[in-house]
Design a protein around this motif. Structure first.
Motif, PDB file in Angstrom:
ATOM      1  N   PHE A 212      -1.649  -4.571   3.150  1.00 47.37           N
ATOM      2  CA  PHE A 212      -2.415  -5.039   2.087  1.00 47.37           C
ATOM      3  C   PHE A 212      -2.439  -6.601   1.906  1.00 47.37           C
ATOM      4  O   PHE A 212      -3.414  -7.261   1.588  1.00 47.37           O
ATOM      5  CB  PHE A 212      -1.773  -4.453   0.801  1.00 47.37           C
ATOM      6  CG  PHE A 212      -2.723  -4.457  -0.286  1.00 47.37           C
ATOM      7  CD1 PHE A 212      -4.023  -3.874  -0.418  1.00 47.37           C
ATOM      8  CD2 PHE A 212      -2.541  -5.562  -1.264  1.00 47.37           C
ATOM      9  CE1 PHE A 212      -4.576  -4.074  -1.616  1.00 47.37           C
ATOM     10  CE2 PHE A 212      -3.345  -5.777  -2.429  1.00 47.37           C
ATOM     11  CZ  PHE A 212      -4.452  -4.966  -2.430  1.00 47.37           C
ATOM     12  N   ALA A 287      -3.334   3.590  -7.512  1.00 42.62           N
ATOM     13  CA  ALA A 287      -4.578   2.811  -7.587  1.00 42.62           C
ATOM     14  C   ALA A 287      -4.360   1.873  -8.612  1.00 42.62           C
ATOM     15  O   ALA A 287      -4.608   0.679  -8.702  1.00 42.62           O
ATOM     16  CB  ALA A 287      -5.949   3.815  -8.021  1.00 42.62           C
ATOM     17  N   MET A 290      -1.640  -0.806  -7.646  1.00 41.82           N
ATOM     18  CA  MET A 290      -2.177  -1.883  -6.571  1.00 41.82           C
ATOM     19  C   MET A 290      -3.305  -2.760  -7.407  1.00 41.82           C
ATOM     20  O   MET A 290      -3.233  -3.686  -7.012  1.00 41.82           O
ATOM     21  CB  MET A 290      -2.919  -1.161  -5.533  1.00 41.82           C
ATOM     22  CG  MET A 290      -1.970  -0.244  -4.842  1.00 41.82           C
ATOM     23  SD  MET A 290      -0.656  -1.352  -3.994  1.00 41.82           S
ATOM     24  CE  MET A 290      -1.691  -2.456  -2.981  1.00 41.82           C
ATOM     25  N   ALA A 291      -4.117  -2.367  -8.349  1.00 43.22           N
ATOM     26  CA  ALA A 291      -4.839  -3.009  -9.156  1.00 43.22           C
ATOM     27  C   ALA A 291      -4.033  -4.241  -9.862  1.00 43.22           C
ATOM     28  O   ALA A 291      -4.647  -5.345  -9.873  1.00 43.22           O
ATOM     29  CB  ALA A 291      -5.783  -2.264 -10.001  1.00 43.22           C
ATOM     30  N   MET A 298      -8.009  -8.189  -4.582  1.00 44.91           N
ATOM     31  CA  MET A 298      -8.248  -6.889  -3.939  1.00 44.91           C
ATOM     32  C   MET A 298      -9.917  -7.253  -3.068  1.00 44.91           C
ATOM     33  O   MET A 298      -9.861  -6.325  -2.058  1.00 44.91           O
ATOM     34  CB  MET A 298      -8.305  -5.865  -4.839  1.00 44.91           C
ATOM     35  CG  MET A 298      -8.801  -4.622  -4.101  1.00 44.91           C
ATOM     36  SD  MET A 298      -8.703  -3.051  -5.465  1.00 44.91           S
ATOM     37  CE  MET A 298      -6.901  -3.003  -5.959  1.00 44.91           C
ATOM     38  N   TYR A 320     -10.241   0.478  -5.900  1.00 44.11           N
ATOM     39  CA  TYR A 320      -9.160   0.874  -5.070  1.00 44.11           C
ATOM     40  C   TYR A 320      -9.237   2.497  -4.430  1.00 44.11           C
ATOM     41  O   TYR A 320      -9.312   2.690  -3.462  1.00 44.11           O
ATOM     42  CB  TYR A 320      -7.784   0.747  -5.519  1.00 44.11           C
ATOM     43  CG  TYR A 320      -6.725   1.124  -4.654  1.00 44.11           C
ATOM     44  CD1 TYR A 320      -6.179   0.190  -3.763  1.00 44.11           C
ATOM     45  CD2 TYR A 320      -6.120   2.458  -4.962  1.00 44.11           C
ATOM     46  CE1 TYR A 320      -5.245   0.526  -3.006  1.00 44.11           C
ATOM     47  CE2 TYR A 320      -5.085   2.687  -4.033  1.00 44.11           C
ATOM     48  CZ  TYR A 320      -4.536   1.778  -3.111  1.00 44.11           C
ATOM     49  OH  TYR A 320      -3.386   2.329  -2.357  1.00 44.11           O
ATOM     50  N   ASN A 323     -12.265   2.982  -1.940  1.00 42.66           N
ATOM     51  CA  ASN A 323     -11.912   2.603  -0.616  1.00 42.66           C
ATOM     52  C   ASN A 323     -10.920   3.578  -0.147  1.00 42.66           C
ATOM     53  O   ASN A 323     -10.735   3.480   1.294  1.00 42.66           O
ATOM     54  CB  ASN A 323     -11.377   0.965  -0.541  1.00 42.66           C
ATOM     55  CG  ASN A 323     -10.742   0.627   0.814  1.00 42.66           C
ATOM     56  OD1 ASN A 323      -9.717   0.496   0.888  1.00 42.66           O
ATOM     57  ND2 ASN A 323     -11.878   0.535   1.575  1.00 42.66           N
ATOM     58  N   THR A 324      -9.938   4.066  -1.021  1.00 47.79           N
ATOM     59  CA  THR A 324      -8.999   5.113  -0.342  1.00 47.79           C
ATOM     60  C   THR A 324      -9.284   6.620  -0.398  1.00 47.79           C
ATOM     61  O   THR A 324      -8.695   7.278   0.359  1.00 47.79           O
ATOM     62  CB  THR A 324      -7.745   4.519  -1.051  1.00 47.79           C
ATOM     63  OG1 THR A 324      -7.728   4.852  -2.488  1.00 47.79           O
ATOM     64  CG2 THR A 324      -7.250   3.306  -0.546  1.00 47.79           C
ATOM     65  N   TYR A 426       0.903   1.871   0.346  1.00 45.42           N
ATOM     66  CA  TYR A 426      -0.619   1.921  -0.162  1.00 45.42           C
ATOM     67  C   TYR A 426      -1.567   2.735   0.702  1.00 45.42           C
ATOM     68  O   TYR A 426      -1.085   3.122   2.008  1.00 45.42           O
ATOM     69  CB  TYR A 426      -0.884   0.459  -0.272  1.00 45.42           C
ATOM     70  CG  TYR A 426      -1.708  -0.084   0.824  1.00 45.42           C
ATOM     71  CD1 TYR A 426      -3.196  -0.381   0.918  1.00 45.42           C
ATOM     72  CD2 TYR A 426      -0.944  -0.547   2.067  1.00 45.42           C
ATOM     73  CE1 TYR A 426      -3.576  -0.855   2.081  1.00 45.42           C
ATOM     74  CE2 TYR A 426      -1.348  -1.076   3.060  1.00 45.42           C
ATOM     75  CZ  TYR A 426      -2.730  -1.481   3.160  1.00 45.42           C
ATOM     76  OH  TYR A 426      -3.276  -1.874   4.258  1.00 45.42           O
TER      77      TYR A 426
END
Length: 490
Positions: A212, A287, A290-291, A298, A320, A323-324, A426
């Motif tokens: 990441f 999510a 990570m945000a 990001m 996020y 994208n995942t 992640y």
């Protein structure tokens, strides 16, 4: 499957000590003249994946890459090292290196990488090119460096492990595929051919994933699946003057636009519900974490034009998940459209596009491909002739629950070589179908996906590059993880 994702948790077990200073010394002394030089030479070989090279089986380029890598590996003088190449008739080769274990260790550790490369693509910056390795600052530019040539040189991690006196050493396998960028269509058959040599891995470290950022060690919690479909729409048997037939003969590009709206919304970019899954709570928690961790980086870590606004820029947790864990459609190629410099006033006979549909990690690609083709070929406007060709699909993947001792070992290895920073996990938006296939073939193998496709890496695109600082730290951390796995008594 559950795992302590996005935040490594300290474990109660005592972690055995590996000599960090010896690791630094051993890998540093060979870095420039062996690792960087070898990876640069690998970039120079113009070997593409079979899907992009009709002469793959006969032009000798993949064999050139195989022998180049072997030459560098043999320079290390690793005790107990052997190589076998598995190549059934009409198949791409699978290369397997084996380093035999010490007598007191029964562990079996597999490292996975691939030697084939994506097409060159246009748009490389001035002074850069796909087969011309150039170092600028921390970055080595060239096709196949980050995806995935560096993995072939990670046998150095085992060389370091053996150099540490008194350490147990596991059986180590370096498995190098040559058609990963073409969807790994023959991988299971090739692994079956190599089954006696490989045995049953206890652990597999897949080195084809991402990071990441470059501040800490990253492990991959999930990967998306993929469907690739080639769509062609035809109407007229030839092209016609647009003034003569406009309003009579329908435009095939417009028909494609109409068909694609069935797959994803042109207004929002959100794929149809048939391609989505229920997102698990742990992924939603990941999510949000990570945000909060990344903030605007990001999306700002990617190079886009001033004033442009990314999708869901006001809700980073949703970005996020887009994208995942959500399906996402990309148009990766087109045919039947002349260059604008030579485009006349013609209603063309046909338009073709290549579709790449990224799938949620738990989606079943065979089912989604059938739904995709049905949407593209049913009730076609104007009853136009449509051809939809699939057959290139891959499954997503989620990491299994991690044992506390392994969690702690990974955290320590990350902290040791990434300036004391925590190790993170992640989700990656890309696909590595090999992992789900390996899960099926070896259900008791623990798979850990690592890599260095991070900010600026640009895998598959122009200006692909590898962050050499991160690559060195990753190699050192991996050597300690291999050592910890060998030392662990289950």
């Amino acid at each position: 499957r559950r795992v302590n994702r996005y935040q490594m948790v300290e474990a109660a077990q005592q972690i055995s000590s590996v000599d960090k200073a010896a690791t630094d010394r051993n890998i540093d002394e060979k870095w420039d003249d062996w690792y960087v030089k070898g990876l640069s030479d690998f970039i120079r070989v113009p070997n593409l994946s079979p899907n992009y090279d009709a002469d793959f089986l006969t032009n000798g380029l993949i064999e050139q890459a195989i022998e180049l890598v072997d030459n560098y590996i043999q320079q290390l003088g690793v005790e107990g090292l052997s190589r076998q190449i598995f190549k059934p008739e009409g198949s791409c080769p699978l290369v397997v290196y084996v380093v035999e274990p010490t007598q007191d260790c029964a562990k079996n550790v597999m490292l996975y990488g691939h030697l084939d490369k994506q097409p060159w693509m246009e748009g490389w910056d001035e002074g850069l090119g796909p087969c011309d390795p150039i170092i600028r600052g921390e970055y080595l530019y060239g096709r196949g460096g980050a995806d995935d040539g560096y993995a072939t040189f990670l046998v150095h991690a085992r060389h370091q492990e053996l150099a540490v006196a008194g350490r147990q050493a596991a059986k180590m396998l370096l498995v190098l595929e040559t058609e990963e960028e073409s969807g790994s269509p023959n991988l299971l058959r090739l692994l079956e051919c190599a089954k006696e040599l490989i045995g049953t891995p206890d652990y597999c470290f897949c080195m084809d994933s991402g990071a990441f950022d470059y501040n800490q060690l990253w492990c991959t919690s999930s990967l998306r699946g993929i469907n690739i479909v080639e769509l062609k729409v035809e109407f007229g048997k030839s092209g016609y003057h647009s003034g003569e037939v406009g309003g009579i003969i329908p435009e095939t590009f417009r028909i494609i636009r109409s068909l694609l709206d069935r797959v994803d919304s042109s207004a929002t970019g959100r794929a149809a519900d048939e391609f989505q899954v229920e997102i698990p709570q742990w992924a939603k928690d990941e999510a949000q974490f990570m945000a909060n961790l990344s903030g605007a980086t990001m999306h700002s870590k990617y190079n886009y034009h001033e004033g442009c606004v990314p999708m869901d820029a006001d809700n980073l947790a949703e970005m996020y998940l887009n994208n995942t864990w959500r399906a996402n459609l990309s148009i990766t190629g087109a045919a039947g459209l002349p260059d604008t410099s030579i485009a006349g006033n013609v209603v063309r006979a046909a338009t073709s596009v290549k579709l790449s549909l990224r799938l949620p990690p738990s989606a079943k690609p065979a089912d989604t491909e059938a739904k995709l083709i049905e949407k593209l070929t049913t009730d076609v406007p104007y009853n136009a002739k449509v051809t939809a060709k699939g057959g290139h699909s891959g499954s997503g993947w989620c990491m299994k629950e991690m044992a506390p001792w392994l969690n702690a070992s990974i955290k320590k290895a990350g902290s040791d070589f990434f300036d004391g920073n925590n190790t993170g996990t992640y989700g990656m938006g890309g696909s590595i179908p090999f992992l789900s296939e390996l899960d099926s073939m070896y259900p008791n193998t623990f798979i850990l996906a690592l890599g260095l496709i991070g900010p600026k890496a640009n895998a598959h695109a122009p200006n692909e590059c590898i962050n050499l600082t991160y690559a060195k730290k990753l190699t050192k951390a991996l050597s300690h993880l291999i050592a910890e796995v060998a030392a662990k008594q289950e």
